[in-house]
Design an enzyme around this catalytic site. Structure first.
Site, short mmCIF file in Angstrom:
data_model
loop_
_atom_site.label_atom_id
_atom_site.label_comp_id
_atom_site.label_asym_id
_atom_site.label_seq_id
_atom_site.Cartn_x
_atom_site.Cartn_y
_atom_site.Cartn_z
N TYR A 1 0.87 -1.16 0.13
CA TYR A 1 -0.12 -0.09 0.01
C TYR A 1 0.81 1.32 -0.05
O TYR A 1 0.69 2.18 -0.70
CB TYR A 1 -0.90 0.11 1.17
CG TYR A 1 -1.74 1.28 1.32
CD1 TYR A 1 -2.76 1.62 0.63
CD2 TYR A 1 -1.54 2.14 2.48
CE1 TYR A 1 -3.48 2.67 0.91
CE2 TYR A 1 -2.09 3.12 2.73
CZ TYR A 1 -3.19 3.62 1.81
OH TYR A 1 -3.91 4.71 1.82
N GLU A 2 2.04 1.14 0.95
CA GLU A 2 2.88 2.27 0.83
C GLU A 2 3.96 2.34 -0.17
O GLU A 2 4.75 3.12 -0.30
CB GLU A 2 3.45 2.34 2.23
CG GLU A 2 2.70 2.72 3.16
CD GLU A 2 3.39 2.55 4.74
OE1 GLU A 2 4.53 2.29 4.56
OE2 GLU A 2 2.59 3.22 5.62
N TYR B 1 -2.51 -1.00 10.39
CA TYR B 1 -3.00 -1.37 9.29
C TYR B 1 -4.33 -2.28 9.51
O TYR B 1 -4.18 -3.19 10.13
CB TYR B 1 -1.84 -2.25 8.46
CG TYR B 1 -2.42 -2.81 7.08
CD1 TYR B 1 -2.56 -1.77 6.06
CD2 TYR B 1 -2.78 -4.00 6.92
CE1 TYR B 1 -2.94 -2.24 4.76
CE2 TYR B 1 -3.29 -4.36 5.43
CZ TYR B 1 -3.24 -3.49 4.49
OH TYR B 1 -3.80 -3.85 3.42
N VAL B 2 -5.05 -1.80 8.68
CA VAL B 2 -6.60 -2.42 8.66
C VAL B 2 -6.75 -2.80 7.16
O VAL B 2 -6.63 -1.85 6.14
CB VAL B 2 -7.44 -1.68 9.15
CG1 VAL B 2 -8.83 -2.36 9.06
CG2 VAL B 2 -7.43 -1.59 10.52
N GLY C 1 -14.29 0.54 12.41
CA GLY C 1 -13.76 0.95 13.54
C GLY C 1 -12.65 0.39 14.35
O GLY C 1 -12.19 0.53 15.22
N TYR D 1 -6.44 10.15 11.65
CA TYR D 1 -5.58 10.83 12.74
C TYR D 1 -6.09 12.18 13.40
O TYR D 1 -6.12 12.38 14.69
CB TYR D 1 -4.17 10.99 12.61
CG TYR D 1 -3.80 9.37 12.11
CD1 TYR D 1 -4.20 8.22 12.83
CD2 TYR D 1 -2.75 9.26 11.18
CE1 TYR D 1 -3.58 6.96 12.35
CE2 TYR D 1 -2.33 7.93 10.70
CZ TYR D 1 -2.53 6.76 11.31
OH TYR D 1 -2.19 5.72 10.87
N GLU E 1 4.79 1.74 15.36
CA GLU E 1 5.39 1.54 14.24
C GLU E 1 4.58 1.18 13.12
O GLU E 1 4.96 1.75 11.93
CB GLU E 1 6.47 0.09 14.36
CG GLU E 1 7.15 0.18 13.21
CD GLU E 1 8.32 1.16 12.79
OE1 GLU E 1 8.79 1.11 11.38
OE2 GLU E 1 8.78 1.87 13.45
N GLY F 1 -13.31 1.37 8.00
CA GLY F 1 -14.59 2.00 8.19
C GLY F 1 -15.39 1.28 9.11
O GLY F 1 -16.32 1.57 9.57
N GLY G 1 -9.11 0.33 13.31
CA GLY G 1 -8.18 1.22 13.37
C GLY G 1 -8.39 2.16 14.60
O GLY G 1 -7.54 2.21 15.42
#
Length: 166
Positions: A23-24, A86-87, A95, A131, A83, A93, A97
């Site tokens: 993803y990153e 991830y979900v 909840g 965040y 560190e 959506g 995270g």
């Protein structure tokens, strides 16, 4: 549901780390093995800890938080450095995270830690918005520096044995 990770979770943690790296856009940098994660999380001297987000219906892990203790000389106490959080996309959506962060915040409060910190990539607007909605504030006045690979080796071997440190 959030629960501490167990040794049986190592394969799924490894898979989730690789999903996060993909993803990153940095999958090639995710070289940790399952055995390295097992040792870091559950070895004789754990270096890190993990919590799992589990689907309430299926019982399957859908996300994780991997963290370790840091220390603030200014505050004189430990904190938690997150560190990885991830979900899986299909579970976002729901909840998970927020629940993972709530658990880490609960640990901070319970143990007297005064900071819960993490980094986020500048381009990850969904995460940044999430965040900020929790009340987290970016630390824009700080820049993260990192030594890895050849630069780390070069610096770490530059001083000959016995020479005084400058």
């Amino acid at each position: 549901m959030i629960r501490p990770a167990t040794p049986a979770d190592v394969p799924v943690i490894h898979a989730l780390v690789r999903e996060l790296a993909e993803y990153e856009k940095a999958l090639g940098e995710a070289v940790a093995t399952e055995e390295q994660l097992r040792e870091a999380l559950f070895g004789e001297r754990p270096a890190a800890y993990a919590h799992m987000a589990v689907d309430d219906v299926t019982g399957e892990p859908v996300g994780f938080a991997l963290w370790f203790l840091n220390f603030s000389t200014w505050r004189g106490v430990h904190g938690i450095y997150l560190e990885d959080l991830y979900v899986r996309p299909e579970a976002r959506g729901g909840g998970h995270g927020r629940a993972l962060l709530e658990e880490l915040a609960r640990l901070c409060v319970e143990r007297g830690y005064q900071r819960l910190e993490w980094s986020v990539l500048d381009w990850n607007e969904p995460a940044i918005g999430f965040y900020r909605a929790l009340g987290a504030l970016p630390q824009d006045e700080w820049t993260v520096f990192r030594l890895t690979d050849e630069a780390l080796t070069e610096l770490g071997t530059a001083r000959r044995s016995g020479e005084p440190v400058a």
